[in-house]
Every structure is written in C-alpha cells, then in structure tokens.
Design a protein around this motif. Structure first.
Motif, PDB file in Angstrom:
ATOM      1  N   SER A  85      -1.561   3.016   4.819  1.00 38.01           N
ATOM      2  CA  SER A  85      -1.382   2.141   5.914  1.00 38.01           C
ATOM      3  C   SER A  85      -2.322   0.855   5.465  1.00 38.01           C
ATOM      4  O   SER A  85      -3.546   1.052   5.095  1.00 38.01           O
ATOM      5  N   GLY A  86      -1.947  -0.465   5.837  1.00 37.31           N
ATOM      6  CA  GLY A  86      -2.600  -1.538   5.440  1.00 37.31           C
ATOM      7  C   GLY A  86      -2.976  -2.194   6.881  1.00 37.31           C
ATOM      8  O   GLY A  86      -3.383  -1.580   7.891  1.00 37.31           O
ATOM      9  N   VAL A  87      -3.203  -3.564   6.733  1.00 33.61           N
ATOM     10  CA  VAL A  87      -3.708  -4.071   8.021  1.00 33.61           C
ATOM     11  C   VAL A  87      -2.836  -5.359   8.178  1.00 33.61           C
ATOM     12  O   VAL A  87      -2.594  -6.111   7.236  1.00 33.61           O
ATOM     13  N   HIS A  88      -2.147  -5.584   9.328  1.00 33.66           N
ATOM     14  CA  HIS A  88      -1.107  -6.526   9.721  1.00 33.66           C
ATOM     15  C   HIS A  88      -1.919  -7.628  10.832  1.00 33.66           C
ATOM     16  O   HIS A  88      -1.162  -8.865  10.820  1.00 33.66           O
ATOM     17  N   LEU A  89      -3.058  -7.260  11.253  1.00 33.27           N
ATOM     18  CA  LEU A  89      -3.791  -8.378  12.198  1.00 33.27           C
ATOM     19  C   LEU A  89      -2.711  -9.126  13.478  1.00 33.27           C
ATOM     20  O   LEU A  89      -2.828  -9.917  13.709  1.00 33.27           O
ATOM     21  N   GLY A  90      -1.635  -8.166  13.676  1.00 38.49           N
ATOM     22  CA  GLY A  90      -0.704  -8.646  14.681  1.00 38.49           C
ATOM     23  C   GLY A  90       0.195  -9.606  14.275  1.00 38.49           C
ATOM     24  O   GLY A  90       0.748 -10.232  15.180  1.00 38.49           O
ATOM     25  N   GLU A  91       0.418  -9.846  13.099  1.00 38.77           N
ATOM     26  CA  GLU A  91       1.281 -10.805  12.430  1.00 38.77           C
ATOM     27  C   GLU A  91       2.525 -10.466  12.275  1.00 38.77           C
ATOM     28  O   GLU A  91       3.356 -11.019  11.405  1.00 38.77           O
ATOM     29  N   LEU A  92       3.295  -9.479  12.870  1.00 37.10           N
ATOM     30  CA  LEU A  92       4.579  -8.860  12.574  1.00 37.10           C
ATOM     31  C   LEU A  92       5.368  -9.297  13.558  1.00 37.10           C
ATOM     32  O   LEU A  92       6.646  -8.341  13.911  1.00 37.10           O
ATOM     33  N   ARG A  93       5.214 -10.009  14.468  1.00 41.40           N
ATOM     34  CA  ARG A  93       6.077 -10.434  15.593  1.00 41.40           C
ATOM     35  C   ARG A  93       7.455 -10.804  15.065  1.00 41.40           C
ATOM     36  O   ARG A  93       7.441 -11.452  14.065  1.00 41.40           O
ATOM     37  N   ASP A  94       8.576 -10.428  15.642  1.00 40.45           N
ATOM     38  CA  ASP A  94       9.943 -10.850  15.321  1.00 40.45           C
ATOM     39  C   ASP A  94      10.360 -10.201  13.976  1.00 40.45           C
ATOM     40  O   ASP A  94      11.310 -10.767  13.430  1.00 40.45           O
ATOM     41  N   LEU A  95       9.827  -9.328  13.407  1.00 36.18           N
ATOM     42  CA  LEU A  95      10.095  -8.808  12.176  1.00 36.18           C
ATOM     43  C   LEU A  95      10.910  -7.443  12.446  1.00 36.18           C
ATOM     44  O   LEU A  95      10.494  -6.858  13.242  1.00 36.18           O
ATOM     45  N   PRO A  96      11.776  -6.974  11.699  1.00 33.70           N
ATOM     46  CA  PRO A  96      12.674  -5.880  12.169  1.00 33.70           C
ATOM     47  C   PRO A  96      11.859  -4.584  11.331  1.00 33.70           C
ATOM     48  O   PRO A  96      12.484  -3.533  10.843  1.00 33.70           O
ATOM     49  N   ILE A  97      10.896  -4.478  11.734  1.00 32.75           N
ATOM     50  CA  ILE A  97      10.080  -3.150  11.486  1.00 32.75           C
ATOM     51  C   ILE A  97       9.211  -2.691  12.657  1.00 32.75           C
ATOM     52  O   ILE A  97       8.797  -3.331  13.362  1.00 32.75           O
ATOM     53  N   LEU A 102      -3.709   0.047  10.144  1.00 27.44           N
ATOM     54  CA  LEU A 102      -5.064   0.416  10.314  1.00 27.44           C
ATOM     55  C   LEU A 102      -5.394   0.005  11.922  1.00 27.44           C
ATOM     56  O   LEU A 102      -6.210   0.539  12.421  1.00 27.44           O
ATOM     57  N   ASP A 103      -5.434  -1.523  11.815  1.00 28.50           N
ATOM     58  CA  ASP A 103      -5.985  -2.223  12.969  1.00 28.50           C
ATOM     59  C   ASP A 103      -5.295  -1.953  14.301  1.00 28.50           C
ATOM     60  O   ASP A 103      -5.616  -2.307  15.184  1.00 28.50           O
ATOM     61  N   ASP A 104      -4.014  -1.003  14.271  1.00 25.26           N
ATOM     62  CA  ASP A 104      -3.520  -0.496  15.486  1.00 25.26           C
ATOM     63  C   ASP A 104      -4.562   0.394  16.418  1.00 25.26           C
ATOM     64  O   ASP A 104      -4.388   0.393  17.586  1.00 25.26           O
ATOM     65  N   GLU A 113     -13.780  -0.699   6.135  1.00 27.69           N
ATOM     66  CA  GLU A 113     -14.504   0.555   5.705  1.00 27.69           C
ATOM     67  C   GLU A 113     -13.374   1.677   5.237  1.00 27.69           C
ATOM     68  O   GLU A 113     -13.553   2.053   4.348  1.00 27.69           O
ATOM     69  N   GLN A 114     -12.312   1.450   6.133  1.00 31.92           N
ATOM     70  CA  GLN A 114     -11.217   2.797   5.596  1.00 31.92           C
ATOM     71  C   GLN A 114     -10.652   2.282   4.423  1.00 31.92           C
ATOM     72  O   GLN A 114     -10.327   3.318   3.453  1.00 31.92           O
ATOM     73  N   LEU A 115     -10.061   1.099   4.190  1.00 32.94           N
ATOM     74  CA  LEU A 115      -9.574   0.413   2.974  1.00 32.94           C
ATOM     75  C   LEU A 115     -10.640   0.505   1.827  1.00 32.94           C
ATOM     76  O   LEU A 115     -10.122   1.067   0.717  1.00 32.94           O
ATOM     77  N   LEU A 116     -11.892   0.183   1.837  1.00 37.88           N
ATOM     78  CA  LEU A 116     -12.839   0.659   0.673  1.00 37.88           C
ATOM     79  C   LEU A 116     -13.079   2.061   0.417  1.00 37.88           C
ATOM     80  O   LEU A 116     -13.007   2.487  -0.950  1.00 37.88           O
ATOM     81  N   SER A 117     -12.889   2.916   1.347  1.00 38.63           N
ATOM     82  CA  SER A 117     -12.875   4.293   1.094  1.00 38.63           C
ATOM     83  C   SER A 117     -11.687   4.683   0.271  1.00 38.63           C
ATOM     84  O   SER A 117     -11.922   5.365  -0.812  1.00 38.63           O
ATOM     85  N   VAL A 118     -10.475   4.227   0.527  1.00 35.85           N
ATOM     86  CA  VAL A 118      -9.489   4.397  -0.249  1.00 35.85           C
ATOM     87  C   VAL A 118      -9.411   3.810  -1.694  1.00 35.85           C
ATOM     88  O   VAL A 118      -9.220   4.442  -2.838  1.00 35.85           O
TER      89      VAL A 118
END
Length: 140
Positions: A85-97, A102-104, A113-118
C-alpha cells in the motif's frame, strides 16, 4: 540492481514482464536504447516490490496483475513481487478505483515511518515512479 515501482499499472506491469522475459532469454532487448552500454545488464534488474493505492492490487503480487494485460504464458518470478500500500493523500477523487492508502488509517508521519520500514527491508537501489491515473484496456 534492486528496483521498487511506484504505481503498479499497465506501464509498470509491461515493463516488469519485458525485463523478466529478456532476463529469461525469451525476448531480445530490441528497442532498449543503449542496452549494451548500461552499467548493469538487464538480467541484473531485480524487482523487489511495488506500491499502489488501488484496493484491487494492494496485498497481491505482480504476477496476479500481469494476467490482466499479458495473454501469453505466465512469466516466472512476477509472483514473487509483492504490492504494498502506498499513500494517496486523498487525491483519487473521480477515479474508477477503490482507494487503499496507508493514509486511510494513519497520519502522514506514520505513513512515512511505515514506508521507510518496508524500504529498509527491501533495500532497493532504484525507485521508479510510474503512477498513472487511468485504467487501460488489455490488447491482444
């Protein structure tokens, strides 16, 4: 050379299929500019992980996604590349997904911190940003 992908869509998947096919000797490196001049041979490229924000992809592996775009035989090794899982920052409005970032469920600092761990676990040498915004149709 260990590689992580940001955005496990059509372009990323076709790139990974192509690199794996070249590495396995199923395909010549036609169309790869300066292939013989690269610091690393194509065969040395190892995809170690991918990050996406589509709930339909997160938690799966690249082999699963490749079947959406590749109609040929299964490509060895793609099933060993996890999609995180990545980070979308709420920028996926109106996309068909359906978003799955992670930011959910975490603050931005917790996401980092989670990304750096991966990243620490995967130890990539290169990150390739192939984030896109539209879902293409598979072709024959």
């Amino acid at each position: 050379m260990k590689v992580c992908i940001f955005g496990q869509g059509f372009v990323a998947t076709i790139l990974q299929i192509g690199v794996q096919r070249i590495a396995q000797g199923d395909l010549e490196a036609y169309g790869v500019p300066l292939a013989s001049e690269l610091s690393y041979p194509i065969e040395a490229i190892e995809f170690v992980g991918s990050f996406d924000v589509d709930a339909d992809k997160v938690g799966r592996n690249v082999g699963d996604i490749a079947t959406r775009y590749w109609r040929g035989p299964a490509i060895s090794g793609l099933d060993r590349i996890p999609i995180y899982s990545g980070v979308h920052l709420g920028e996926l409005r109106d996309l068909p997904i359906t978003p799955a970032g992670l930011d959910d469920q975490a603050t931005l600092l917790e996401c980092v911190e989670q990304l750096l761990s991966v990243y620490d676990r995967l130890r990539p040498d290169v990150f390739v940003n192939l984030c896109t915004t539209e879902r293409p149709q598979a072709f024959e």
